[in-house]
Scaffold this motif. Structure first.
Motif, PDB file in Angstrom:
ATOM      1  N   ARG A  81       8.388  82.611  77.771  1.00 30.37           N
ATOM      2  CA  ARG A  81       9.247  82.323  78.923  1.00 30.37           C
ATOM      3  C   ARG A  81      10.148  83.512  79.226  1.00 30.37           C
ATOM      4  NH1 ARG A  81      12.947  76.848  79.468  1.00 30.37           N
ATOM      5  NH2 ARG A  81      13.736  77.235  81.585  1.00 30.37           N
ATOM      6  N   ARG A  82      10.751  84.081  78.169  1.00 35.42           N
ATOM      7  CA  ARG A  82      11.607  85.253  78.339  1.00 35.42           C
ATOM      8  C   ARG A  82      10.802  86.433  78.879  1.00 35.42           C
ATOM      9  NH1 ARG A  82      16.102  87.701  79.745  1.00 35.42           N
ATOM     10  NH2 ARG A  82      16.602  89.538  78.521  1.00 35.42           N
ATOM     11  N   LYS A  83       9.595  86.567  78.374  1.00 35.51           N
ATOM     12  CA  LYS A  83       8.718  87.658  78.817  1.00 35.51           C
ATOM     13  C   LYS A  83       8.411  87.536  80.308  1.00 35.51           C
ATOM     14  CE  LYS A  83       4.903  90.218  76.812  1.00 35.51           C
ATOM     15  NZ  LYS A  83       4.029  90.291  75.631  1.00 35.51           N
ATOM     16  N   SER A  84       8.156  86.314  80.733  1.00 34.71           N
ATOM     17  CA  SER A  84       7.838  86.070  82.143  1.00 34.71           C
ATOM     18  C   SER A  84       9.020  86.390  83.041  1.00 34.71           C
ATOM     19  CB  SER A  84       7.414  84.616  82.327  1.00 34.71           C
ATOM     20  OG  SER A  84       7.152  84.334  83.675  1.00 34.71           O
ATOM     21  N   VAL A  85      10.221  86.011  82.586  1.00 39.58           N
ATOM     22  CA  VAL A  85      11.430  86.273  83.378  1.00 39.58           C
ATOM     23  C   VAL A  85      11.662  87.774  83.540  1.00 39.58           C
ATOM     24  CG1 VAL A  85      13.950  86.101  83.362  1.00 39.58           C
ATOM     25  CG2 VAL A  85      12.556  84.099  82.813  1.00 39.58           C
ATOM     26  N   ILE A  86      11.518  88.523  82.442  1.00 42.60           N
ATOM     27  CA  ILE A  86      11.711  89.982  82.491  1.00 42.60           C
ATOM     28  C   ILE A  86      10.681  90.629  83.405  1.00 42.60           C
ATOM     29  CG2 ILE A  86      11.650  92.116  81.144  1.00 42.60           C
ATOM     30  CD1 ILE A  86      12.615  90.428  78.738  1.00 42.60           C
ATOM     31  N   ALA A  87       9.422  90.244  83.238  1.00 41.98           N
ATOM     32  CA  ALA A  87       8.346  90.838  84.038  1.00 41.98           C
ATOM     33  C   ALA A  87       8.551  90.570  85.517  1.00 41.98           C
ATOM     34  CB  ALA A  87       7.000  90.295  83.575  1.00 41.98           C
ATOM     35  N   GLU A  88       8.941  89.346  85.863  1.00 38.83           N
ATOM     36  CA  GLU A  88       9.149  89.001  87.273  1.00 38.83           C
ATOM     37  C   GLU A  88      10.337  89.757  87.850  1.00 38.83           C
ATOM     38  OE1 GLU A  88       9.532  85.039  90.119  1.00 38.83           O
ATOM     39  OE2 GLU A  88       9.429  84.837  87.946  1.00 38.83           O
ATOM     40  N   GLN A  89      11.383  89.927  87.070  1.00 42.19           N
ATOM     41  CA  GLN A  89      12.586  90.606  87.544  1.00 42.19           C
ATOM     42  C   GLN A  89      12.327  92.049  87.921  1.00 42.19           C
ATOM     43  OE1 GLN A  89      15.762  90.519  84.674  1.00 42.19           O
ATOM     44  NE2 GLN A  89      17.107  91.838  85.888  1.00 42.19           N
ATOM     45  N   PHE A  90      11.389  92.691  87.216  1.00 40.94           N
ATOM     46  CA  PHE A  90      11.167  94.120  87.428  1.00 40.94           C
ATOM     47  C   PHE A  90       9.802  94.441  88.046  1.00 40.94           C
ATOM     48  CE2 PHE A  90      14.456  93.910  84.154  1.00 40.94           C
ATOM     49  CZ  PHE A  90      15.395  94.773  84.692  1.00 40.94           C
ATOM     50  N   GLY A  91       9.213  93.489  88.754  1.00 35.49           N
ATOM     51  CA  GLY A  91       7.985  93.748  89.496  1.00 35.49           C
ATOM     52  C   GLY A  91       6.749  93.885  88.654  1.00 35.49           C
ATOM     53  N   LEU A  92       6.769  93.300  87.448  1.00 35.59           N
ATOM     54  CA  LEU A  92       5.640  93.465  86.530  1.00 35.59           C
ATOM     55  C   LEU A  92       4.905  92.152  86.274  1.00 35.59           C
ATOM     56  CD1 LEU A  92       7.361  95.965  84.104  1.00 35.59           C
ATOM     57  CD2 LEU A  92       5.290  96.411  85.434  1.00 35.59           C
ATOM     58  N   GLN A  93       5.010  91.252  87.236  1.00 33.14           N
ATOM     59  CA  GLN A  93       4.256  89.998  87.145  1.00 33.14           C
ATOM     60  C   GLN A  93       3.581  89.703  88.482  1.00 33.14           C
ATOM     61  OE1 GLN A  93       6.395  86.291  86.194  1.00 33.14           O
ATOM     62  NE2 GLN A  93       5.030  85.993  84.459  1.00 33.14           N
ATOM     63  N   THR A  94       3.206  90.754  89.168  1.00 33.06           N
ATOM     64  CA  THR A  94       2.526  90.618  90.456  1.00 33.06           C
ATOM     65  C   THR A  94       1.028  90.830  90.271  1.00 33.06           C
ATOM     66  OG1 THR A  94       2.720  92.969  90.984  1.00 33.06           O
ATOM     67  CG2 THR A  94       4.555  91.541  91.632  1.00 33.06           C
ATOM     68  N   GLU A  95       0.275  90.450  91.263  1.00 34.86           N
ATOM     69  CA  GLU A  95      -1.174  90.671  91.228  1.00 34.86           C
ATOM     70  C   GLU A  95      -1.487  92.167  91.195  1.00 34.86           C
ATOM     71  OE1 GLU A  95      -5.186  89.518  93.814  1.00 34.86           O
ATOM     72  OE2 GLU A  95      -3.214  88.791  94.444  1.00 34.86           O
ATOM     73  N   ASP A  96      -0.689  92.958  91.913  1.00 31.12           N
ATOM     74  CA  ASP A  96      -0.914  94.397  91.965  1.00 31.12           C
ATOM     75  C   ASP A  96      -0.562  95.092  90.656  1.00 31.12           C
ATOM     76  OD1 ASP A  96      -1.825  94.319  94.528  1.00 31.12           O
ATOM     77  OD2 ASP A  96      -0.049  95.200  95.449  1.00 31.12           O
ATOM     78  N   THR A  97       0.583  94.734  90.091  1.00 32.26           N
ATOM     79  CA  THR A  97       1.112  95.486  88.951  1.00 32.26           C
ATOM     80  C   THR A  97       1.524  94.529  87.831  1.00 32.26           C
ATOM     81  OG1 THR A  97       2.066  96.914  90.673  1.00 32.26           O
ATOM     82  CG2 THR A  97       2.593  97.456  88.395  1.00 32.26           C
ATOM     83  N   PRO A  98       0.549  93.908  87.159  1.00 29.76           N
ATOM     84  CA  PRO A  98       0.871  93.011  86.059  1.00 29.76           C
ATOM     85  C   PRO A  98       1.118  93.781  84.760  1.00 29.76           C
ATOM     86  CG  PRO A  98      -1.494  93.057  86.388  1.00 29.76           C
ATOM     87  CD  PRO A  98      -0.893  93.947  87.454  1.00 29.76           C
ATOM     88  N   PHE A  99       2.041  93.286  83.955  1.00 29.52           N
ATOM     89  CA  PHE A  99       2.301  93.921  82.666  1.00 29.52           C
ATOM     90  C   PHE A  99       1.067  93.837  81.757  1.00 29.52           C
ATOM     91  CE2 PHE A  99       3.247  93.280  78.197  1.00 29.52           C
ATOM     92  CZ  PHE A  99       3.840  94.499  77.894  1.00 29.52           C
ATOM     93  N   PHE A 100       0.849  94.862  80.945  1.00 30.15           N
ATOM     94  CA  PHE A 100      -0.185  94.822  79.914  1.00 30.15           C
ATOM     95  C   PHE A 100       0.369  95.480  78.645  1.00 30.15           C
ATOM     96  CE2 PHE A 100      -0.928  98.785  82.241  1.00 30.15           C
ATOM     97  CZ  PHE A 100      -1.044  99.717  81.228  1.00 30.15           C
ATOM     98  N   PRO A 101      -0.119  95.127  77.471  1.00 34.53           N
ATOM     99  CA  PRO A 101       0.368  95.725  76.224  1.00 34.53           C
ATOM    100  C   PRO A 101       0.152  97.243  76.213  1.00 34.53           C
ATOM    101  CG  PRO A 101      -0.900  93.738  75.766  1.00 34.53           C
ATOM    102  CD  PRO A 101      -1.087  94.046  77.225  1.00 34.53           C
ATOM    103  N   GLY A 102       1.169  97.969  75.805  1.00 33.25           N
ATOM    104  CA  GLY A 102       1.075  99.430  75.768  1.00 33.25           C
ATOM    105  C   GLY A 102       1.412 100.097  77.080  1.00 33.25           C
ATOM    106  N   LEU A 103       2.001  99.347  78.014  1.00 36.14           N
ATOM    107  CA  LEU A 103       2.291  99.886  79.340  1.00 36.14           C
ATOM    108  C   LEU A 103       3.266 101.061  79.287  1.00 36.14           C
ATOM    109  CD1 LEU A 103       2.207  99.820  82.418  1.00 36.14           C
ATOM    110  CD2 LEU A 103       3.846  97.948  82.390  1.00 36.14           C
ATOM    111  N   HIS A 104       4.346 100.920  78.527  1.00 36.17           N
ATOM    112  CA  HIS A 104       5.334 102.000  78.468  1.00 36.17           C
ATOM    113  C   HIS A 104       4.704 103.293  77.937  1.00 36.17           C
ATOM    114  CE1 HIS A 104       9.074 104.178  77.779  1.00 36.17           C
ATOM    115  NE2 HIS A 104       8.702 104.362  76.524  1.00 36.17           N
ATOM    116  N   LYS A 105       3.908 103.187  76.900  1.00 38.21           N
ATOM    117  CA  LYS A 105       3.272 104.369  76.314  1.00 38.21           C
ATOM    118  C   LYS A 105       2.341 105.051  77.313  1.00 38.21           C
ATOM    119  CE  LYS A 105       0.241 105.817  72.504  1.00 38.21           C
ATOM    120  NZ  LYS A 105      -0.528 105.349  71.318  1.00 38.21           N
TER     121      LYS A 105
END
Length: 392
Positions: A81-105
């Motif tokens: 739930r926390r992960k979803s909130v963070i991702a949505e807040q910063f544009g990382l839960q969209t169809e175009d730009t979804p978060f994936f493991p290792g994204l920062h690296k």
């Protein structure tokens, strides 16, 4: 000794992959590098792989710290739930730009490559540098957008401004407006942003109109050339030549950074511009000429969009390096000679490609049908040309 051109590729950039069905696929990099090698235009010892990763301080030249920390935190957050909130807040839960493991690296590796390219040229190590994994021009200081997480182009520009105090001309030929870079420097009179793209009336991100010219001291250092859907080669190249040559003559930059999205091709599934491989031969040739005429050869080229990853992207990006490195193949293509793609490359990839691979570097005329409204589209684009350069 100053190199003519260097080719930069950070190995970790290949990890920038959202999911198997996403159009932004890092196999584009592999296909391009392999094509250049089979063409005899690139050797392993010519590829520079940065031995460092960009610092958070350097990322903060463009991005807010809370955004950077959020991208990092998503890799370690266990609470869904926390992960979803963070991702949505910063544009990382969209169809175009979804978060994936290792994204920062992976995103940091891409920013590192563009930073290395900028430093190589500005320090005098090379006249030209090409970083094909770069060009993530839609990312904003506080959010991801349009497949882009860290805005490597803006970070490279900031490096040049901070360490060399040089005037930068940023040239964006992606079919989508280079919005993230434009807004980063909208008030800066020493960074001129130029973007030629399909009009935002019909295409993401919905911006990039001719009236967007900068604000405050940056007014007059921002240029947009929005083209009509189904624009073809002649009108695209006319618009590019007429406007860019006026802009560079007026701005007088110290260095050019160009973004080479290759999604204005008729085959691209995410846009409506109707060009052929011809523009991707001529774009780097024009920029090469202008770099030697105005910036003492200082030219940094980045990749960008391009979603026909088999037929278009490898050829288009290869043209940048062929031109930049003065490879004989570039001269042969300029002469109009019909040049086949390397057989070894075609044999290696043909069974993996979902479409038939092209046999030649150029497109066949019959492969891309003419647009019936050509004359109307051309005149509409000429009207835009006149508006773009009316104050120069």
């Amino acid at each position: 000794m100053v190199s003519k051109a260097i080719f930069i590729h950070h190995s970790d950039s290949s990890g920038y992959k959202f999911h198997d069905d996403h159009p932004f696929d890092p196999i584009r990099q592999t296909l391009t590098i392999d094509l250049l090698k089979e063409a005899g235009a690139l050797k392993d010892d010519q590829i520079v792989s940065p031995g460092y990763t960009i610092s958070e301080q350097q990322l903060r030249w463009v991005h807010r710290d809370d955004y950077i920390q959020a991208v990092k935190q998503l890799d370690h957050e266990d609470d869904p739930r926390r992960k979803s909130v963070i991702a949505e807040q910063f544009g990382l839960q969209t169809e175009d730009t979804p978060f994936f493991p290792g994204l920062h690296k992976a995103a940091s590796a891409i920013a590192t490559g563009s930073l290395e390219a900028a430093e190589a040229v500005m320090s005098g190590k090379a006249q030209h540098a090409f970083h094909l994994a770069g060009g993530h021009h839609h990312a904003f200081p506080d959010r991801a957008s349009g497949f882009c997480v860290y805005n490597d182009a803006s970070i490279a520009i900031q490096h040049i401004r901070r360490h060399y105090n040089a005037r930068v001309l940023y040239v964006d030929t992606d079919v989508h407006h280079g919005d993230g870079v434009q807004w980063c420097f909208y008030e800066d009179p020493d960074v001129c942003t130029y973007s030629i793209h399909e009009t935002g009336k019909y295409l993401f991100p919905g911006t990039g109109f001719a009236y967007e010219k900068g604000v405050d001291s940056g007014f007059g250092a921002c240029f947009n050339v929005p083209l009509e859907p189904y624009t073809e080669d002649d009108s695209w190249l006319e618009s590019f030549n007429v406007t860019l040559r006026k802009v560079i003559e007026a701005f007088k930059p110290d260095v050019i950074i160009s973004q080479h999205g290759c999604d204005a091709h008729a085959y691209d599934p995410l846009s409506h511009i109707h060009c052929s491989m011809r523009i991707y031969e001529e774009i780097p040739a024009i920029l090469h000429e202008l770099a030697h005429a105005y910036t003492n050869g200082k030219w940094i080229a980045l990749g960008g969009g391009g979603y026909d990853i088999w037929r278009v992207v490898p050829r288009a990006w290869s043209h940048v390096w062929l031109e930049m490195s003065d490879h004989p193949l570039a001269a042969a293509l300029k002469e109009g000679r019909r040049m086949p793609l390397p057989k070894a490359w075609l044999d290696r990839w043909k069974d993996q490609s979902p479409v038939a691979l092209p046999a030649y570097w150029q497109d066949e005329r019959s492969d891309i049908p003419a647009i019936p409204r050509r004359d109307i589209i051309t005149e509409q684009n000429r009207t835009i040309q006149s508006i773009v350069i009316q104050d120069l």
